[in-house]
Structure formats: C-alpha cells, structure tokens
Motif scaffolding. Structure first.
Motif, mmCIF file in Angstrom:
data_model
loop_
_atom_site.group_PDB
_atom_site.id
_atom_site.type_symbol
_atom_site.label_atom_id
_atom_site.label_comp_id
_atom_site.label_asym_id
_atom_site.label_seq_id
_atom_site.Cartn_x
_atom_site.Cartn_y
_atom_site.Cartn_z
ATOM 1 N N ALA A 174 0.694 -1.451 -0.288
ATOM 2 C CA ALA A 174 0.065 -0.397 0.072
ATOM 3 C C ALA A 174 0.422 1.323 -0.224
ATOM 4 N N ARG A 175 1.973 1.624 1.441
ATOM 5 C CA ARG A 175 2.751 2.838 1.115
ATOM 6 C C ARG A 175 3.188 2.542 -0.811
ATOM 7 N N LEU A 176 3.871 1.996 -1.288
ATOM 8 C CA LEU A 176 4.034 1.832 -2.432
ATOM 9 C C LEU A 176 3.584 1.673 -3.414
ATOM 10 N N HIS A 177 2.300 2.215 -3.002
ATOM 11 C CA HIS A 177 1.381 2.524 -4.416
ATOM 12 C C HIS A 177 0.200 3.757 -3.678
ATOM 13 N N GLN A 178 1.108 4.739 -2.519
ATOM 14 C CA GLN A 178 -0.338 5.660 -2.229
ATOM 15 C C GLN A 178 -0.291 6.565 -2.502
ATOM 16 N N ASN A 179 1.061 6.959 -3.523
ATOM 17 C CA ASN A 179 1.508 8.200 -4.449
ATOM 18 C C ASN A 179 1.139 7.992 -5.691
ATOM 19 N N TRP A 180 0.008 6.922 -6.283
ATOM 20 C CA TRP A 180 -0.041 6.666 -7.707
ATOM 21 C C TRP A 180 -1.130 7.779 -8.401
ATOM 22 N N THR A 181 -1.239 8.198 -9.136
ATOM 23 C CA THR A 181 -1.555 8.931 -10.498
ATOM 24 C C THR A 181 -3.005 8.344 -10.614
ATOM 25 N N ARG A 182 -3.795 8.842 -10.951
ATOM 26 C CA ARG A 182 -5.157 8.475 -11.349
ATOM 27 C C ARG A 182 -4.992 8.248 -12.801
ATOM 28 N N GLU A 183 -3.782 8.638 -13.221
ATOM 29 C CA GLU A 183 -3.517 7.989 -15.099
ATOM 30 C C GLU A 183 -2.935 6.248 -14.402
ATOM 31 N N GLN A 184 -2.132 6.196 -13.246
ATOM 32 C CA GLN A 184 -1.769 4.745 -13.273
ATOM 33 C C GLN A 184 -3.016 3.871 -12.606
ATOM 34 N N TRP A 185 -3.568 4.955 -11.989
ATOM 35 C CA TRP A 185 -4.762 3.505 -11.740
ATOM 36 C C TRP A 185 -5.328 2.854 -12.752
ATOM 37 N N ASP A 186 -5.594 3.767 -13.707
ATOM 38 C CA ASP A 186 -6.106 3.811 -14.876
ATOM 39 C C ASP A 186 -6.053 3.066 -16.166
ATOM 40 N N HIS A 187 -4.787 2.338 -16.235
ATOM 41 C CA HIS A 187 -4.150 2.036 -16.794
ATOM 42 C C HIS A 187 -3.612 1.189 -15.755
ATOM 43 N N THR A 188 -4.424 -0.065 -15.049
ATOM 44 C CA THR A 188 -4.356 -0.861 -14.540
ATOM 45 C C THR A 188 -5.528 -1.780 -14.599
ATOM 46 N N LEU A 189 -5.202 -2.518 -14.931
ATOM 47 C CA LEU A 189 -6.105 -4.669 -14.792
ATOM 48 C C LEU A 189 -6.203 -4.763 -13.809
ATOM 49 N N PHE A 190 -7.315 -5.032 -13.161
ATOM 50 C CA PHE A 190 -7.748 -6.080 -12.133
ATOM 51 C C PHE A 190 -8.679 -7.367 -12.110
ATOM 52 N N CYS A 191 -7.602 -8.328 -12.081
ATOM 53 C CA CYS A 191 -8.672 -9.603 -12.613
ATOM 54 C C CYS A 191 -8.549 -10.540 -11.442
ATOM 55 N N ASP A 192 -8.873 -10.928 -11.526
ATOM 56 C CA ASP A 192 -9.218 -13.035 -10.197
ATOM 57 C C ASP A 192 -10.199 -13.636 -11.124
ATOM 58 N N GLU A 193 -10.902 -14.433 -10.061
ATOM 59 C CA GLU A 193 -11.476 -15.167 -9.994
ATOM 60 C C GLU A 193 -12.859 -15.264 -9.683
ATOM 61 N N THR A 194 -13.795 -16.183 -9.579
ATOM 62 C CA THR A 194 -15.255 -16.422 -8.770
ATOM 63 C C THR A 194 -15.421 -17.025 -8.593
ATOM 64 N N HIS A 195 -16.438 -17.480 -7.391
ATOM 65 C CA HIS A 195 -17.189 -18.729 -7.932
ATOM 66 C C HIS A 195 -19.133 -18.264 -7.839
ATOM 67 N N ILE A 196 -19.769 -18.313 -8.918
ATOM 68 C CA ILE A 196 -20.844 -18.527 -8.667
ATOM 69 C C ILE A 196 -21.477 -19.243 -7.913
ATOM 70 N N CYS A 197 -22.929 -19.294 -7.600
ATOM 71 C CA CYS A 197 -23.378 -20.603 -7.215
ATOM 72 C C CYS A 197 -24.760 -20.353 -6.782
ATOM 73 N N LEU A 198 -26.163 -20.583 -7.415
ATOM 74 C CA LEU A 198 -26.842 -20.145 -7.516
ATOM 75 C C LEU A 198 -28.181 -20.170 -6.278
ATOM 76 N N TYR A 199 -28.174 -21.399 -5.318
ATOM 77 C CA TYR A 199 -28.381 -21.299 -3.699
ATOM 78 C C TYR A 199 -27.513 -20.997 -3.419
ATOM 79 N N PRO A 200 -26.681 -20.224 -2.301
ATOM 80 C CA PRO A 200 -25.586 -20.204 -1.313
ATOM 81 C C PRO A 200 -26.320 -21.140 -0.472
ATOM 82 N N ASP A 201 -24.993 -21.612 0.327
ATOM 83 C CA ASP A 201 -25.606 -22.918 1.743
ATOM 84 C C ASP A 201 -25.351 -22.001 2.401
ATOM 85 N N ASP A 202 -26.585 -22.103 3.357
ATOM 86 C CA ASP A 202 -26.709 -21.203 4.760
ATOM 87 C C ASP A 202 -26.436 -21.864 5.384
#
Length: 202
Positions: free
Chosen positions: A1-29
């Motif tokens: 976080a400290r390494l990126h606290q002074n990033w400009t808006r343009e730098q964040w705008d050029h960042t591609l945030f990726c990940d996986e997700t699991h979608i379940c129609l009926y989450p188990d309660d």
C-alpha cells in the motif's frame, strides 16, 4: 500500500484488475440454531444439493474497459491461464497500453506458474507484486458482488443457463460502476495504511 499511495489517477486507470470467482445460484446457509429450533417450520429451508448449480469464472476490469467473462471448466492450471486467458485477453491490453499497463492478479499457484511468468516476461507485461497473506485490495472483488446478484433475480437461471446468464449479467454491468471501483483504489490504499494492514470497509 505504501508503495502505491502516491500513484496518479492515470496509473490506476491503466491497471487491469483480474481474479476468479465462484457463482452459486443457491448459497448454502449453515447458520447455527439454538436447541429446540431444529424442527420448527420457520427454520426449515428447501435444500439444493451441490448449490443447485454453480460455475467458476475469470474476469478483469479497467477504467473504461472490461475483459470478457471466461468460464473455467475443470481446474485452473498455468497452461489454461496462459493460453485461454492471458494470450487472447490480456495481451490485447498490453498491445494498446504498452509499458503503462499493470496486471493485477493474486498469488494463486496457476498465476505464478513458471510458464506464466515466462509468458509475461517474453511479452513484457508488467505485474503488480502482491504480498502473500495480504489484505485483498483488488477492487474486482466488489464487481463480483454486483455480478452475483444474478442469484437474487425473481426467476434465477437454472443450472444449464447459469453460464450464459452470468456472461449476460457481466456485459450489462454499468461501466460507470466499474470505473468507480477503479477510482476507489486511492481511498482503499489510505484506509489500509491507516489500519496498519488490518480490515477495511472496501
């Protein structure tokens, strides 16, 4: 976080945030009930074995853009990540933004496989370093929450239609909402530093 606290808006705008997700129609309660409540009608719910339909997906968001939503069949491997995700999807962003593009993924084993690291190096795609066991500041997590509202539809899709429905829902997410997630990153960084790496509301 400290390494990126002074990033400009343009730098964040050029960042591609990726990940996986699991979608379940009926989450188990699996909420805990007090003694004597077990058989009361008000505490009995219809069950859906194996979640009643579920699927794993990969996606990425960027200011003004998003990748396609990719359905992951079976187990994610380094080869699948390289050949079916990075090459056909992320490479195009790198061709457009060049050295300004920053890829954000996590430390999942397939993402850090040798063949993936070599592919990124060979194509000069920069990746943001992500400390192990760190707070998840990847703003795509909030995009997943928007996507998972598919399960709250008045008539949620059946198992076989989940993949198509999820892709439609992904394409229909307002880009302005995704842009706001990107623009929330400076606030997340400040909050993380303020909490000394502890939990934050983002």
């Amino acid at each position: 976080a400290r390494l990126h606290q002074n990033w400009t808006r343009e730098q964040w705008d050029h960042t591609l945030f990726c990940d996986e997700t699991h979608i379940c129609l009926y989450p188990d309660d699996r909420s805990v009930r007090r003694s004597g409540e077990r058989m009361h009608n008000q505490f009995i719910r219809e069950g859906h074995p194996y979640g009643g339909g579920s699927a794993m997906f990969w996606g990425g968001i960027m200011y003004g853009r998003r990748t396609p939503l990719i359905h992951i069949r079976g187990v994610m491997t380094g080869a699948f990540y390289r050949d079916n995700i990075l090459a056909p999807n992320v490479k195009g962003y790198d061709d457009h933004f060049g050295p300004d593009l920053i890829l954000v993924d996590d430390n999942a084993r397939p993402y850090r496989a040798g063949i993936v690291n070599r592919y990124l190096e060979d194509n000069a795609i920069r990746r943001m370093e992500w400390p192990a066991c760190s707070p998840d500041l990847n703003c795509i997590e909030q995009a997943w929450e928007l996507l998972k509202k598919i399960s709250s539809r008045a008539h949620p899709p059946e198992t076989l239609g989940l993949i198509v429905a999820a892709m439609e829902e992904w394409d229909n997410l307002p880009q302005v909402a995704l842009n706001m997630l990107i623009r929330s990153m400076p606030g997340s960084i400040v909050a993380c530093i303020g909490q000394r790496g502890g939990h934050i509301r983002y």
